[in-house]
Every structure is written in structure tokens, then in C-alpha cells.
Scaffold this motif. Structure first.
Motif, mmCIF file in Angstrom:
data_model
loop_
_atom_site.group_PDB
_atom_site.id
_atom_site.type_symbol
_atom_site.label_atom_id
_atom_site.label_comp_id
_atom_site.label_asym_id
_atom_site.label_seq_id
_atom_site.Cartn_x
_atom_site.Cartn_y
_atom_site.Cartn_z
ATOM 1 N N CYS A 164 0.825 -1.277 -0.064
ATOM 2 C CA CYS A 164 0.076 0.110 0.178
ATOM 3 C C CYS A 164 0.928 1.278 -0.130
ATOM 4 C CB CYS A 164 -0.806 -0.114 1.268
ATOM 5 S SG CYS A 164 -1.971 1.409 1.387
ATOM 6 N N PRO A 165 1.349 1.842 -1.100
ATOM 7 C CA PRO A 165 1.998 2.789 -1.236
ATOM 8 C C PRO A 165 1.139 4.168 -0.767
ATOM 9 C CG PRO A 165 2.277 1.854 -3.252
ATOM 10 C CD PRO A 165 1.297 0.933 -2.441
ATOM 11 N N THR A 166 1.561 5.105 0.022
ATOM 12 C CA THR A 166 1.012 6.242 0.636
ATOM 13 C C THR A 166 1.559 7.487 0.600
ATOM 14 O OG1 THR A 166 -0.224 4.536 2.369
ATOM 15 C CG2 THR A 166 -0.007 6.761 3.074
ATOM 16 N N LEU A 167 0.719 8.521 0.464
ATOM 17 C CA LEU A 167 1.599 9.832 0.766
ATOM 18 C C LEU A 167 0.260 10.599 1.499
ATOM 19 C CD1 LEU A 167 3.297 11.966 -0.269
ATOM 20 C CD2 LEU A 167 1.876 12.630 -2.126
ATOM 21 N N THR A 168 0.765 10.667 2.932
ATOM 22 C CA THR A 168 0.048 11.234 3.775
ATOM 23 C C THR A 168 0.820 12.376 4.315
ATOM 24 O OG1 THR A 168 -1.309 9.274 4.296
ATOM 25 C CG2 THR A 168 -1.138 11.028 6.225
ATOM 26 N N GLY A 169 0.451 13.891 4.229
ATOM 27 C CA GLY A 169 0.982 14.793 4.957
ATOM 28 C C GLY A 169 0.198 15.525 5.882
ATOM 29 N N THR A 170 -0.843 14.870 6.242
ATOM 30 C CA THR A 170 -1.628 15.502 7.203
ATOM 31 C C THR A 170 -1.648 14.959 8.781
ATOM 32 O OG1 THR A 170 -3.233 13.929 6.201
ATOM 33 C CG2 THR A 170 -3.390 16.052 5.386
ATOM 34 N N ILE A 171 -2.645 15.638 9.551
ATOM 35 C CA ILE A 171 -2.657 15.325 10.711
ATOM 36 C C ILE A 171 -3.374 13.921 11.222
ATOM 37 C CG2 ILE A 171 -2.222 17.684 11.431
ATOM 38 C CD1 ILE A 171 -5.316 17.418 12.260
ATOM 39 N N ASP A 172 -3.907 13.200 10.206
ATOM 40 C CA ASP A 172 -4.638 12.056 10.714
ATOM 41 C C ASP A 172 -3.557 10.612 10.218
ATOM 42 O OD1 ASP A 172 -4.117 12.326 7.806
ATOM 43 O OD2 ASP A 172 -6.403 11.755 7.156
ATOM 44 N N GLU A 174 -1.693 9.317 12.516
ATOM 45 C CA GLU A 174 -1.700 8.542 13.639
ATOM 46 C C GLU A 174 -2.944 7.678 13.496
ATOM 47 O OE1 GLU A 174 -0.850 6.761 17.148
ATOM 48 O OE2 GLU A 174 0.236 8.414 16.196
ATOM 49 N N VAL A 175 -4.063 8.093 12.926
ATOM 50 C CA VAL A 175 -5.281 7.251 12.751
ATOM 51 C C VAL A 175 -4.686 5.977 11.756
ATOM 52 C CG1 VAL A 175 -7.575 6.997 11.901
ATOM 53 C CG2 VAL A 175 -6.860 9.118 13.359
ATOM 54 N N GLU A 176 -4.063 6.489 10.691
ATOM 55 C CA GLU A 176 -3.850 5.620 9.653
ATOM 56 C C GLU A 176 -3.048 4.251 10.188
ATOM 57 O OE1 GLU A 176 -4.117 7.732 5.311
ATOM 58 O OE2 GLU A 176 -2.120 7.847 6.380
ATOM 59 N N LEU A 177 -2.091 4.630 11.133
ATOM 60 C CA LEU A 177 -1.246 3.494 11.892
ATOM 61 C C LEU A 177 -2.079 2.220 12.194
ATOM 62 C CD1 LEU A 177 1.654 5.609 13.526
ATOM 63 C CD2 LEU A 177 1.623 4.649 11.169
ATOM 64 N N SER A 178 -3.131 2.782 13.129
ATOM 65 C CA SER A 178 -4.376 1.891 13.394
ATOM 66 C C SER A 178 -4.931 1.201 12.500
ATOM 67 C CB SER A 178 -5.030 2.591 14.851
ATOM 68 O OG SER A 178 -5.863 3.417 13.946
ATOM 69 N N ILE A 179 -5.323 1.916 11.431
ATOM 70 C CA ILE A 179 -5.870 1.237 10.010
ATOM 71 C C ILE A 179 -5.110 0.410 9.526
ATOM 72 C CG2 ILE A 179 -6.725 1.781 7.873
ATOM 73 C CD1 ILE A 179 -7.736 4.372 8.955
ATOM 74 N N SER A 180 -3.825 0.474 9.415
ATOM 75 C CA SER A 180 -2.756 -0.409 8.861
ATOM 76 C C SER A 180 -2.870 -1.775 9.379
ATOM 77 C CB SER A 180 -1.611 0.116 8.816
ATOM 78 O OG SER A 180 -1.314 1.185 7.711
ATOM 79 N N ARG A 181 -2.624 -1.671 11.052
ATOM 80 C CA ARG A 181 -2.770 -2.735 11.779
ATOM 81 C C ARG A 181 -3.992 -3.626 11.615
ATOM 82 N NH1 ARG A 181 -1.008 -2.205 17.761
ATOM 83 N NH2 ARG A 181 -0.899 -4.439 17.566
ATOM 84 N N THR A 182 -5.284 -2.875 11.506
ATOM 85 C CA THR A 182 -6.461 -3.370 11.311
ATOM 86 C C THR A 182 -6.643 -4.185 10.236
ATOM 87 O OG1 THR A 182 -7.486 -1.991 12.726
ATOM 88 C CG2 THR A 182 -9.021 -3.178 11.431
ATOM 89 N N ASN A 183 -6.157 -3.445 8.887
ATOM 90 C CA ASN A 183 -5.909 -4.211 7.762
ATOM 91 C C ASN A 183 -5.456 -5.561 7.734
ATOM 92 O OD1 ASN A 183 -7.435 -2.823 5.240
ATOM 93 N ND2 ASN A 183 -6.625 -1.229 6.337
ATOM 94 N N ALA A 184 -4.033 -5.580 8.321
ATOM 95 C CA ALA A 184 -3.502 -6.854 8.691
ATOM 96 C C ALA A 184 -3.961 -7.794 9.393
ATOM 97 C CB ALA A 184 -1.917 -6.227 9.098
ATOM 98 N N VAL A 185 -4.897 -7.517 10.304
ATOM 99 C CA VAL A 185 -5.362 -8.418 11.275
ATOM 100 C C VAL A 185 -6.627 -8.891 10.615
ATOM 101 C CG1 VAL A 185 -6.735 -7.048 12.946
ATOM 102 C CG2 VAL A 185 -5.403 -9.131 13.573
ATOM 103 N N ILE A 186 -7.494 -8.030 10.073
ATOM 104 C CA ILE A 186 -8.848 -8.451 9.641
ATOM 105 C C ILE A 186 -8.534 -9.241 8.270
ATOM 106 C CG2 ILE A 186 -10.008 -6.810 10.763
ATOM 107 C CD1 ILE A 186 -10.520 -5.584 7.870
ATOM 108 N N GLY A 187 -7.433 -9.112 7.572
ATOM 109 C CA GLY A 187 -7.151 -9.965 6.390
ATOM 110 C C GLY A 187 -6.137 -10.872 6.565
#
Length: 286
Positions: A164-172, A174-187
């Protein structure tokens, strides 16, 4: 053999032509870590976020990266860049290039970052590809990760590793870090979420394992992140469950429930239909 070595490159990039900097970084990575078999770059790493810089398909940029993959004999996912189709539509595209320099797949981002990512069309094809004698990989791009259905469908198609190549320069971020873990565990898969640093991104790339563990989380600057994955672990987690517990994919497969939100008229239902248009919020009038 189920082990496979992937290097995520969190680079300090700026808007403009970054291709030659990227080439040097890939070469440097392979000189330091010659055992790496795949290199992954951030979203829109080559030129930045301006869709007016889109190249016609097939593009010179794609050929540039094909030459690098062939010269170094590596799998290469060079982040993404904008490509213009014959009908004029512009897509955010991540090519998958094999060690022979052949483009084996092109993934068009399904969820552009609307309403901010203007002038970019949404793709509709899920992309998986096989690394011979290793396993199946899937591709998503940045905002796609916010939709668990994307990961769900990639794993349905057999993906054991999602890039998942990403380009995030915004304040969210920290939320994406938890989303990445969630994607890994649900998948129940490896999830490589590789972000840019410098002017374009806030870094903090994250690589997660099929049990939801954080294999590596980067800081905010330049980092080369070589990781050896073991797809036998994916298969064991899917068979036996995370920590011998939840067998999420099997349970989803076996449950006959029909989800209302996926029905053709879901957008007309009151709860969603009343949300209004997808637009940039306006300033509050005081």
C-alpha cells in the motif's frame, strides 16, 4: 520457499521530478541489502500530487522504472504516478514490475482522496499478482486502506501480502497507523504501508504482520526498511487463527448474512442519503 525480502523506501521527497533521486536510493538499497527481492516506494513519489503532470499510457516513467527493475533484477512497485488514458481520464496508477522489467499489472486507485484529489478518476479493478514459488500479493494505494472492503476483496482473491504505497502529509497519520494494523489482522496478511517524508509526507511508514503485530514503524525522516516476510506464517494464521484464536476469514466466509449497506439501493437509505454531497467543508459563517 515462503520467505521473501521486501524493502520499503521512506524517502524525503518534494514536488517535482524525483525519479533520479529515487533511482539512486534504489541502487543504494540494493548495494547495502543485496538480499532484497522487492522494492516499494510511496504514492506519487515520482512527481507529486499534480494530475496535470499525467503521462499518456504507456509512459516514459513506467519505462524508466522497468529499466531499473531489469538492471537490478528486482520486483519493483515504484509508488504511483498519474497516467492519462486514451479517453482523457486520469488515474493514480501503481505499476507492478517483475525482475525482467515487465509490467505485470497496473493498479488504478479505487478510492481517490475525494473531494481533495481533484481531476482523478476512480479505478474499478482489484489487482493481485503472483511471485513464483513464493505466493500472491495485492496492491492498494493510500486512501484505499480506509475501506476494509478493499483488503477483504484482495484477500478473497488470494493476497497474502498487501503493498500500500501512501502519501500522507496531514494530521490523521496516527489514525492510519491503527488502520494499517487493522487491515493486517482482519485480512490475516502482511500489510506494507509506505509513506513519503520531507515536504510531501510525514513519514511514519508501518509494516504489519498477519497477527496484527507491528514489524516496524518508521520515524519521520528518510528510512530504508528491509523486511523478510514468511508467507507460511500467513497460511498458519489463516488456518489456526491469530494466536490460535480468531479465524476471521473462515468465519466471514461461512456466515450467510446479507449486508444491507452493500445492496444496490444503499445510497438511497435515510442514514446515508441524508449525509449530503461529498464536498470540501466550507468555513463556518459567524
Amino acid at each position: 520457499m515462503t520467505q521473501f525480502a521486501i524493502a520499503g523506501l521512506q524517502l524525503e521527497l518534494s514536488a517535482g521530478d524525483n525519479r533520479h533521486q529515487i533511482k539512486k536510493e534504489i541502487q543504494k538499497t540494493m548495494a547495502i541489502f543485496p538480499w532484497v527481492e522487492m522494492v516499494v516506494l510511496p504514492e506519487l513519489a515520482s512527481f507529486g500530487t499534480n494530475p496535470e503532470l499525467a503521462e499518456s499510457h504507456p509512459s516514459d516513467t513506467e519505462a524508466f522504472y522497468s529499466d531499473i527493475a531489469r538492471e537490478l533484477s528486482i520486483w519493483l512497485i515504484p509508488g504511483s504516478f498519474f497516467q492519462r488514458e486514451a479517453n482523457g481520464s486520469v488515474y493514480n496508477v501503481a505499476p507492478v514490475i517483475n525482475p525482467q522489467g515487465e509490467v505485470v499489472e497496473r493498479y488504478q486507485k479505487i478510492y481517490p482522496f475525494y473531494p481533495y484529489e481533484k481531476g482523478v478518476s476512480a479505478g474499478a479493478k482489484f489487482v493481485v499478482f503472483d511471485v513464483p514459488e513464493v505466493g500472491r500479493f495485492g496492491v492498494s494505494i493510500c486512501y484505499d486502506q480506509w475501506y476494509p472492503e478493499v483488503t477483504r476483496n484482495l484477500t478473497y482473491l488470494g493476497a497474502e501480502v498487501i503493498i500500500c504505497p501512501t502519501l500522507t502529509g496531514t494530521i490523521d497519520r496516527e489514525v492510519e497507523l491503527s488502520i494499517s494494523r487493522t487491515n493486517a489482522v482482519i485480512g490475516q496478511c502482511y500489510f506494507f504501508n509506505i509513506n513519503a517524508a520531507g515536504e510531501m509526507g510525514v513519514g511514519q511508514s508501518i509494516i504489519c504482520g498477519p497477527d496484527g503485530s507491528v514489524i516496524h514503524q518508521a520515524s519521520v525522516g528518510r528510512e530504508l526498511m528491509p523486511v523478510e516476510v514468511d508467507l507460511a506464517q500467513v497460511r498458519r494464521v489463516r488456518e489456526r487463527g491469530m494466536f490460535g484464536l480468531g479465524q476471521a476469514i473462515k468465519s466471514f466466509r461461512d456466515n450467510p448474512v446479507v449486508f444491507d449497506c452493500y445492496q444496490p439501493d444503499a445510497d438511497k437509505k435515510a442514514a446515508w442519503g441524508d449525509l449530503g454531497e461529498l464536498v470540501v467543508p466550507e468555513r463556518v459563517q459567524r
